[in-house]
Design an enzyme around this catalytic site. Structure first.
Site, short mmCIF file in Angstrom:
data_model
loop_
_atom_site.label_atom_id
_atom_site.label_comp_id
_atom_site.label_asym_id
_atom_site.label_seq_id
_atom_site.Cartn_x
_atom_site.Cartn_y
_atom_site.Cartn_z
N TRP A 101 22.40 28.33 46.76
CA TRP A 101 22.50 29.47 47.68
C TRP A 101 21.14 29.90 48.21
CZ3 TRP A 101 26.89 29.39 49.72
CH2 TRP A 101 28.03 29.12 48.97
N ASP A 167 20.56 38.61 47.25
CA ASP A 167 21.92 38.09 47.41
C ASP A 167 22.61 38.29 46.06
OD1 ASP A 167 24.27 36.69 47.58
OD2 ASP A 167 23.35 34.76 48.12
N LYS A 191 33.91 37.45 45.04
CA LYS A 191 33.67 37.16 43.63
C LYS A 191 34.11 38.35 42.76
CE LYS A 191 31.60 33.58 45.45
NZ LYS A 191 30.39 33.33 46.23
C1 LIG Z 1 29.74 32.62 47.28
C2 LIG Z 1 28.31 32.86 47.52
C3 LIG Z 1 27.76 32.84 48.83
C4 LIG Z 1 28.56 32.45 50.05
O1 LIG Z 1 29.53 33.34 50.41
P1 LIG Z 1 30.38 33.09 51.75
O2 LIG Z 1 31.36 34.19 51.73
O3 LIG Z 1 31.02 31.74 51.64
O4 LIG Z 1 29.45 33.16 52.88
C5 LIG Z 1 26.42 33.14 48.97
N1 LIG Z 1 25.66 33.43 47.91
C6 LIG Z 1 26.14 33.45 46.64
C7 LIG Z 1 25.24 33.79 45.51
C8 LIG Z 1 27.48 33.16 46.42
O5 LIG Z 1 27.97 33.18 45.17
#
Ligand SMILES: *Cc1c(COP(=O)(O)O)cnc(C)c1O
Length: 354
Positions: A101, A167, A191
């Site tokens: 990521w 993030d 999540k």
């Molecule tokens: C799942 C995830 C993403 C991507 O999320 P999207 O909704 O597919 O854009 C980005 N960063 C982390 C840490 C993630 O777990």
């Protein structure tokens, strides 16, 4: 029968939230109209939006200097939106590279300006680096609080000479939120918070005010802050579900209680892996994620046998991410404690040929 869902996202949600959502799809709060059908400008949805924001502020202890924004897009959107707003062509932002990521976030920053790698745990991505080297004048320092794919997690945020951007897609609200030093935190909802296709952003008002002004309105964070995330029709159902998830977190005792339970759940699995001859964890102990437990079997065959048995027993979503292979058990807030014991039993059974 519902399965035990170890998926990394979209992921399992609290049963109470799903039951409430079922009802609200038919009729929101006795209004005679379902949540999917209500105007976003009506007072019924207005109350949902207020409840969502107030709940988030209360459960996470977010002060007035921060805006709470709902952006109709996933976390990936912010990989580019953050540099577009805050990084000039000749400026540098520092990035902590801890996995897939952060790699994608770095790639997007490089389209805009310079991304300096302050630390990296490549190629194994088995740990969160402890030493960071910053550039001379970074605009911000970006890190991924939980690496969903490799299964590592920052215990505490890094200390940095510039505003932190995080993030937090896969661990927001899984533990108390320490906003010290943070200018902006973003998280895709699928999540720990709700459905996919919507993200929650917690950002300092003065920071987003300093962002670029020559971008389309929906590409500027300030638009969401100024218009209460209602510049256009927001993801009304997503906001409803997030409000319900936050209400559930509060009923469970809040973020501190989430952390205690998440630590207990992960510990059961890590303890088992540490003592097993057939299974081994990927992440180094000090960097282990409480959300995503990544591990491998002694042989590929053992992993495949485990996955077949899992399917037969109603345990789903245990295959590792396509980019790294192996196995992964995602144990987000809503994942039940019993489910971890069932997984441990399955691993033990497969190891011993049962
Ligand atoms: C799942 C995830 C993403 C991507 O999320 P999207 O909704 O597919 O854009 C980005 N960063 C982390 C840490 C993630 O777990």
């Amino acid at each position: 029968m519902r399965k035990l869902n170890f998926s990394s996202g979209p992921a399992t949600l609290p049963e109470q939230v799903l039951r409430h959502a079922q009802g609200a799809i038919w009729d929101l709060d006795g209004s005679g109209i379902g949540i999917l059908e209500h105007s976003h400008r009506g007072k019924e949805f207005g109350r949902v939006l207020e409840r969502a924001e107030a709940g988030i502020r209360e459960v996470a202890g977010i002060g007035d200097e921060y805006a709470v924004l709902f952006v109709t897009a996933g976390a990936t959107h912010h990989f580019s939106m953050v540099p577009e707003n805050f990084l000039g062509e000749r400026e540098t932002a520092d990035y902590c590279h801890t996995g897939v990521w952060s790699g994608k976030a770095i790639e997007e920053a490089r389209r805009v300006g310079t991304a300096h790698i302050a630390c990296t745990s490549a190629p194994s991505f088995a740990a969160v680096p402890s030493a960071l080297t910053f550039s001379a004048t970074p605009r911000y320092v970006h890190y991924t609080s939980n690496e969903t794919i490799y299964g590592t997690q920052w215990r505490t945020p890094p200390t940095a000479p510039a505003p932190l951007v995080c993030d937090a897609s896969s661990d927001l609200f899984s533990r108390p939120l320490d906003l010290t030093g943070h200018a902006l935190v973003y998280a895709g909802a699928q999540k720990n918070l709700g459905p996919s296709g919507i993200s929650l952003v917690i950002a300092r008002k003065d920071f987003i005010e300093n962002g670029r002004r020559d971008l389309p309105p929906l590409a500027q964070y300030r638009t969401y802050a100024a218009e209460h995330s209602m510049h256009n029709t927001p993801n009304t159902f997503g906001i409803y579900v997030i409000a319900e998830v936050v209400a559930w977190i509060r009923e469970q005792g809040g973020l501190a209680a989430m952390q205690v339970r998440n630590a207990r759940k992960a510990q059961v699995l890590y303890d088992f892996l540490d003592h097993s001859k057939a299974w081994s964890g990927h992440a180094e102990p000090a960097s282990r994620s409480l959300m995503n437990v990544t591990f491998r079997g002694a042989t590929k065959d053992l992993e495949e046998r485990m996955l077949a048995h899992a399917e037969a027993r109603g345990l789903s979503g245990l295959r590792g991410h396509r980019s790294v292979g192996g196995l992964r058990a995602s144990l987000y807030n809503a994942f039940p404690e019993d489910g971890v014991h069932e997984l441990v039993k399955l691993l033990d059974d497969v190891e011993h040929g049962r």
